[in-house]
Design an enzyme around this catalytic site. Sequence first.
Site, short mmCIF file in Angstrom:
data_model
loop_
_atom_site.label_atom_id
_atom_site.label_comp_id
_atom_site.label_asym_id
_atom_site.label_seq_id
_atom_site.Cartn_x
_atom_site.Cartn_y
_atom_site.Cartn_z
N CYS A 1 14.21 -0.95 -0.98
CA CYS A 1 14.87 -0.45 -1.66
C CYS A 1 13.98 0.13 -3.07
O CYS A 1 13.02 -0.14 -3.32
CB CYS A 1 16.27 -0.77 -2.42
SG CYS A 1 17.12 -1.51 -0.84
N MET A 2 14.67 0.98 -4.10
CA MET A 2 13.98 1.26 -5.02
C MET A 2 13.55 -0.03 -6.09
O MET A 2 12.71 0.10 -6.60
CB MET A 2 14.79 2.45 -6.08
CG MET A 2 14.10 2.85 -7.12
SD MET A 2 15.02 4.03 -8.23
CE MET A 2 14.84 5.37 -7.38
N ASP A 3 14.60 -0.88 -6.07
CA ASP A 3 14.48 -2.03 -6.92
C ASP A 3 14.47 -3.58 -6.10
O ASP A 3 14.06 -4.44 -6.96
CB ASP A 3 15.60 -2.09 -8.05
CG ASP A 3 15.73 -0.78 -8.62
OD1 ASP A 3 14.86 -0.17 -9.07
OD2 ASP A 3 16.92 -0.25 -8.39
N TYR B 1 19.54 0.19 3.36
CA TYR B 1 19.86 1.68 3.67
C TYR B 1 19.43 2.17 5.14
O TYR B 1 18.30 1.74 5.82
CB TYR B 1 18.96 2.70 2.82
CG TYR B 1 19.23 2.58 1.28
CD1 TYR B 1 20.80 3.01 0.91
CD2 TYR B 1 18.53 1.88 0.43
CE1 TYR B 1 20.99 3.04 -0.35
CE2 TYR B 1 18.78 2.08 -1.04
CZ TYR B 1 19.98 2.44 -1.23
OH TYR B 1 20.31 2.34 -2.63
N ARG C 1 -17.39 16.96 -4.01
CA ARG C 1 -16.13 16.60 -5.17
C ARG C 1 -16.50 17.20 -6.25
O ARG C 1 -16.11 18.22 -6.71
CB ARG C 1 -15.71 15.24 -5.11
CG ARG C 1 -14.60 14.82 -6.14
CD ARG C 1 -14.05 13.57 -5.98
NE ARG C 1 -14.90 12.54 -6.66
CZ ARG C 1 -14.85 11.23 -6.77
NH1 ARG C 1 -13.51 10.70 -6.38
NH2 ARG C 1 -15.65 10.55 -7.37
N ARG D 1 -21.90 0.92 -9.81
CA ARG D 1 -20.39 1.07 -10.58
C ARG D 1 -19.28 0.40 -9.77
O ARG D 1 -19.17 0.95 -8.58
CB ARG D 1 -20.04 2.31 -10.76
CG ARG D 1 -21.13 3.42 -11.49
CD ARG D 1 -20.81 5.01 -11.46
NE ARG D 1 -20.40 5.53 -10.17
CZ ARG D 1 -21.22 5.86 -9.29
NH1 ARG D 1 -22.53 6.23 -9.53
NH2 ARG D 1 -20.75 6.38 -8.21
N HIS E 1 -22.14 9.80 -5.92
CA HIS E 1 -21.18 8.71 -5.49
C HIS E 1 -21.12 8.85 -3.85
O HIS E 1 -21.21 9.96 -3.34
CB HIS E 1 -19.82 9.64 -5.87
CG HIS E 1 -18.51 8.39 -5.92
ND1 HIS E 1 -18.74 7.08 -6.04
CD2 HIS E 1 -17.63 8.43 -5.31
CE1 HIS E 1 -17.76 6.61 -5.50
NE2 HIS E 1 -16.84 7.43 -5.38
N LYS F 1 -10.89 2.28 -14.70
CA LYS F 1 -10.04 3.40 -14.91
C LYS F 1 -8.47 3.07 -14.30
O LYS F 1 -8.38 2.07 -13.52
CB LYS F 1 -10.56 4.78 -13.99
CG LYS F 1 -10.75 4.41 -12.74
CD LYS F 1 -11.82 5.40 -11.91
CE LYS F 1 -12.00 5.11 -10.63
NZ LYS F 1 -12.21 6.25 -9.71
#
Length: 400
Positions: free
Chosen positions: A307-309, A260, A130, A216, A160, A36
């Site tokens: 940072c973001m990138d 930042y 769950r 699993r 599970h 998944k």
Amino acid sequence: MYRPLFAVIDLAHLSHNIRYLKSRLRPGTSLMVAVKADAYGHGVRAVVGRLVREGVHHLAVASVEEALEIRAFHRGVNILVLGAVTPDACVKAAEAEVEIALTDLSPIEHIPRLPKRLRVHLPLDTGMNRLGVKRTDEAVALARSIAAREDLELVGAGTHLAAADAEDPAHAEGQMDRLGAFVRALEDAGLRPPRVHAGNSAALLRNPAWHLDMVRVGIAAYGYSPDPSVLPAPSLRPVMSLYGGVLRVAEAQPGETVGYGATFAVQRPMTIATVAGGYADGYPRQLSNRGEVLIGGELRPVIGRVCMDQLMVDATGLEAAAGDIAALFGYDPPVAWRGGWWSRLRPEERAARVQETYRMASNVEKRRVLSLDRLAERAQTIPYEILCRVHRRVPRVVCD
Ligand SMILES: Cc1ncc(COP(=O)(O)O)c(C=O)c1O
């Protein structure tokens, strides 16, 4: 590949892990692998191809969409949808010959006959709270209703385990006892399905008595123990390594700050390497001033906020140059990737050159690893989350 940021997916390590996990299975137990979330972020197509070659016949996904994605390129393998399903998802699953878990018959009560026979598992709630059936009489009644419909076939029943990796196995033992009661009730009614399953990676590594008919397994296939402090598994090899290119190397003097929020203050003359890869790529921002990167053959700290990138690394005293490659996690980059390697390659040859050189220093497995266990702990999360969150803008280079 223009931006120097990529994940290597090492299929030889996936094969190694699967063989190792099979060797730990109780004889007669089948192996189901959870693929998944795009195979825990590794890329479902390459992973499924290799799993099938390794003789894995059962896959688990979270949704019918994920199952159909696999069916589009593979017909033979069994696929179980672990998550809850809607009526239209049941029809699709039947058409695509995908197995589902049914907590009750409500999703199909208004469908007099499915287009094909649908293979069904009973999800049994033994303590996770769950999904699933909570009482044994409910489970027997549901199994009976399934047996009564010609378009359904009861092929499995599973639970599970919530805490199979906890130091104290009592919680998991309690769940296994309750599962035993469910199975006895189904047996007494003559309705025990052929595959009863409970175990995840932790159960596989921990106790053969928890293996039952099928396990699993997820995270262990991708090279990590669910909790290395309780279940060390040094034989497992990480399948994914994340590599970012050095974009700039610059000197900084005391009095300057980094990134930042100016959260890192330069205390002595230092060299700062700016490396491709930020929180938008899946590198946790929680690793600001806490992460480590393998660069120039050494482990060096992340300085300032992620940072973001990009992120910044203390590269003082290293021979790091723009165009080198650093490991954000996983195996140390091959020495061949130093000395501005990336920038000298043409974009269209980069993926192929990564594939050629990744294993060139021969045994990848002898190289140093920047383990996700360590980074995840510092980021207050688990390797699962970091792997799944490597963004799709990061190309996966599949190596063999
Ligand atoms: C129902 C179910 N079974 C098995 C697994 C695999 O667990 P692990 O990755 O810990 O082996 C998962 C993972 O989330 C799951 O939800």
